[in-house]
Design an enzyme around this catalytic site. Sequence first.
Site, mmCIF file in Angstrom:
data_model
loop_
_atom_site.group_PDB
_atom_site.id
_atom_site.type_symbol
_atom_site.label_atom_id
_atom_site.label_comp_id
_atom_site.label_asym_id
_atom_site.label_seq_id
_atom_site.Cartn_x
_atom_site.Cartn_y
_atom_site.Cartn_z
ATOM 1 N N ASP A 80 4.532 -1.963 -9.206
ATOM 2 C CA ASP A 80 4.506 -1.451 -7.843
ATOM 3 C C ASP A 80 3.026 -1.486 -7.483
ATOM 4 O OD1 ASP A 80 4.079 0.291 -5.641
ATOM 5 O OD2 ASP A 80 6.104 1.016 -5.933
ATOM 6 N N HIS A 81 2.634 -2.476 -6.684
ATOM 7 C CA HIS A 81 1.187 -2.698 -6.561
ATOM 8 C C HIS A 81 0.463 -1.517 -5.916
ATOM 9 C CE1 HIS A 81 2.061 -4.044 -2.438
ATOM 10 N NE2 HIS A 81 0.779 -3.924 -2.175
ATOM 11 N N HIS A 127 7.045 1.916 -2.929
ATOM 12 C CA HIS A 127 5.679 2.379 -2.688
ATOM 13 C C HIS A 127 5.611 3.838 -2.211
ATOM 14 C CE1 HIS A 127 4.995 -1.800 -3.159
ATOM 15 N NE2 HIS A 127 5.157 -2.171 -1.905
HETATM 16 C C1 BG6 Z 1 4.973 -5.305 -0.014
HETATM 17 C C2 BG6 Z 1 6.028 -5.410 1.039
HETATM 18 O O1 BG6 Z 1 5.509 -4.741 -1.176
HETATM 19 O O2 BG6 Z 1 3.919 -4.483 0.457
HETATM 20 C C3 BG6 Z 1 5.449 -5.969 2.323
HETATM 21 O O3 BG6 Z 1 7.080 -6.249 0.588
HETATM 22 C C4 BG6 Z 1 4.249 -5.164 2.753
HETATM 23 O O4 BG6 Z 1 6.419 -6.003 3.351
HETATM 24 C C5 BG6 Z 1 3.266 -4.990 1.607
HETATM 25 O O5 BG6 Z 1 3.623 -5.829 3.819
HETATM 26 C C6 BG6 Z 1 2.145 -4.040 1.970
HETATM 27 O O6 BG6 Z 1 1.171 -4.062 0.971
HETATM 28 P P1 BG6 Z 1 -0.353 -3.722 1.306
HETATM 29 O O7 BG6 Z 1 -1.017 -3.752 -0.033
HETATM 30 O O8 BG6 Z 1 -0.834 -4.770 2.239
HETATM 31 O O9 BG6 Z 1 -0.342 -2.374 1.938
#
Ligand code: BG6
Length: 484
Positions: free
Chosen positions: A172-173, A235
């Site tokens: 989960d980045h 997230h």
């Molecule tokens: C991803 C989603 O996991 O996270 C995307 O699938 C979203 O829809 C993205 O845009 C947002 O990531 P960040 O790091 O740009 O906030």
Amino acid sequence: IEVEEFDLVVFGASGDLAHRKLIPALYHRSQDGQVPEHARIICTSRRDYSDDEYRKWAEDALKEHVPDHDPKSLQTFLARLRYVKIDVGSGDGYDSLKAILDERPDVIRAFYLAVGPDLFGTICENLGKAGLVNGMTRVVIEKPIGKDGESARALNETVGKVFEEHQIFRIDHYLGKETVQNLMALRFANALFEPLWNAAHIDHVQITVAEALGVGGRAGYYDTAGALRDMVQNHILQLLCLVAMEPPESMDADSVRDEKLKVLKALAPITEQNNDRLTVRGRYTAGASAGGAVPGYLEELGHQDSTTETFVALKAEIANWRWAGVPFYLRTGKRLAKRVSEIVVQFRPIPHSIFSQEAGTITANRLIIRLQPDEGVQMQIMIKDPGPGGMRLRKVPLDMSFAEAFKVRNPDAYERLIMDVIRGNQTLFMRRDEVDAAWAWIDPILTAWNASRDTPRNYTAGTWGPSASIALVERDGRTWAEDE
Ligand code: BG6
């Protein structure tokens, strides 16, 4: 600090994630000296590339996403890349991969599946069959993990037949973002907050992840997901867990994940009975964003036959001693007024004012953790306005901006997470039971939405979402932080 020798195999290496995130992240780690001398990055996809053709592809990715790269480090990095064509459907190509990996049987081996979730099972099975999995092997899978609890269980089951739980890294980045990790530092490396971190002192919490972009080229995937599955199930619930969990015993992976799991299990159910009061779905229509006219979601999708939400606001409650009665307002959406992600912890007002009316309004304290952009932490406090004019009070921010305080590049989440995979540290990865528990809360919301005849409410691109989402908090006498 250099990690151990490794071979990293990237499936889906000619895809979007590799282009935007994985290759740039690996380049940075290599440039910073964290990647050992002989480490190899073995890239695979269906395309017919030679090593050199793939290196050219990677070079283009780096030129685009890391414009200030160092040419010498770039060459060192490109030399680590190998390419193997694998057709994951037919299973052709695993022999060639095996031949390369067998050259170094004793090093850490990680498979990063940067492909659609429908391929996770097949790839894992084939890796097992080809004899590529040993005790030093890890596998990384990306979200979405399923589209509901049942499909997530099936997926975890298949992956679990080949890999043991301690070998599975579910990314989960958001957990790799500096500011998200900082949440743990803030809560557990300071004695200041913990005594106040409960229903007696906190009025409510807001978590906003707002994006200015639309779904663009991803409409095909997005329409099968929607904001609840795409952002909240993973997230946002992870952020909520880090805010709400009890102090874990240590930073050990299972200590942290045990505490997060308890929070997920304590979430009060949202069902057909209360869904109307607790959730708002939205979908953007044509409007203006970042200075230009933009199409609506249905136009981007190319047909009208969709009930997918591009925005969701929820009022969540955690039914336990620490948080009973403290709403967690969650919202996320595409094509909102601006890109901003933040957690707002709103403290309760002072119990009694000793000041006269002329002193002005006393606003309750607020802690704002800005995840992006302008990463930082802000504490809003009341002070006396300077000057001899008597006691006049004013709200001021105690502000900590990461960019100003540290003046270093803010590493991308993937840099930290990929290195954690090599180190075998699962603290920032989701355990299987967490995924199940998150779905167990999300599934009834999806069921309630399906049962209701309502469709998402329209909001104009470039605004803060449907007005009903404002009503969701105003009904409780509160406001979203941006609206003030
Ligand atoms: C991803 C989603 O996991 O996270 C995307 O699938 C979203 O829809 C993205 O845009 C947002 O990531 P960040 O790091 O740009 O906030």
